[in-house]
Design a protein around this motif. Structure first.
Motif, short mmCIF file in Angstrom:
data_model
loop_
_atom_site.label_atom_id
_atom_site.label_comp_id
_atom_site.label_asym_id
_atom_site.label_seq_id
_atom_site.Cartn_x
_atom_site.Cartn_y
_atom_site.Cartn_z
N MET A 3 0.83 -1.21 0.00
CA MET A 3 0.00 0.00 0.00
C MET A 3 0.86 1.26 0.00
SD MET A 3 -3.08 -1.19 2.55
CE MET A 3 -3.65 0.46 2.85
N LYS A 4 1.96 1.23 0.77
CA LYS A 4 2.88 2.39 0.80
C LYS A 4 3.50 2.59 -0.57
CE LYS A 4 4.20 2.43 5.68
NZ LYS A 4 5.26 2.15 6.65
N LEU A 61 0.94 4.02 -2.85
CA LEU A 61 0.73 5.42 -2.51
C LEU A 61 1.86 6.28 -3.07
CD1 LEU A 61 -0.96 7.50 -0.94
CD2 LEU A 61 0.43 6.98 1.07
N ALA A 65 1.49 6.70 -6.71
CA ALA A 65 0.42 7.65 -7.02
C ALA A 65 0.86 9.09 -6.74
CB ALA A 65 -0.82 7.31 -6.20
N LEU A 66 1.70 9.26 -5.72
CA LEU A 66 2.13 10.61 -5.35
C LEU A 66 3.21 11.18 -6.27
CD1 LEU A 66 2.23 10.47 -1.45
CD2 LEU A 66 0.62 11.71 -2.88
#
Length: 107
Positions: A88-89, A92, A95-96
């Motif tokens: 998940m990190k 993320l 995505a960032l």
């Protein structure tokens, strides 16, 4: 098997009694029978105790195995959770990165 053992014990008691005190009376014979029955009961009780101890040991081993399996399952669940968190990190971050690039490059 038990009957044979009981008869052997009885014969031994009878022979010892006759050697020590002469021929058996009815009362002495009853005493011998009671002693033989008591011996048999003691042997059965010892056997029962041994079987109960074995069953208890088996139950304790099963409980320990169950505990080990539960700990292994818990460990596996924690590892999966940690892996999920890492994924998940990473998602993320992926995505960032474009968002940060847009913010940084935007005039």
């Amino acid at each position: 098997m038990e009957i044979v053992m009981m008869e052997v014990v009885m014969m031994e008691i009878v022979m010892r009694r006759e050697v020590l005190m002469g021929p058996l009376t009815m009362e002495a014979l009853m005493e011998v029978l009671v002693k033989a029955a008591l011996m048999e009961a003691l042997v059965k009780a010892a056997l029962m105790e041994a079987l109960m101890k074995a069953a208890l040991m088996e139950a304790l081993m099963k409980a320990a195995l169950m505990e080990a399996l539960m700990k292994a399952a818990l460990m596996e669940a924690l590892m999966k959770a940690a892996l999920m968190e890492a994924l998940m990190k990473e998602a993320l971050m992926e995505a960032l990165v474009p968002l940060i690039a847009v913010i940084t490059l935007h005039p």
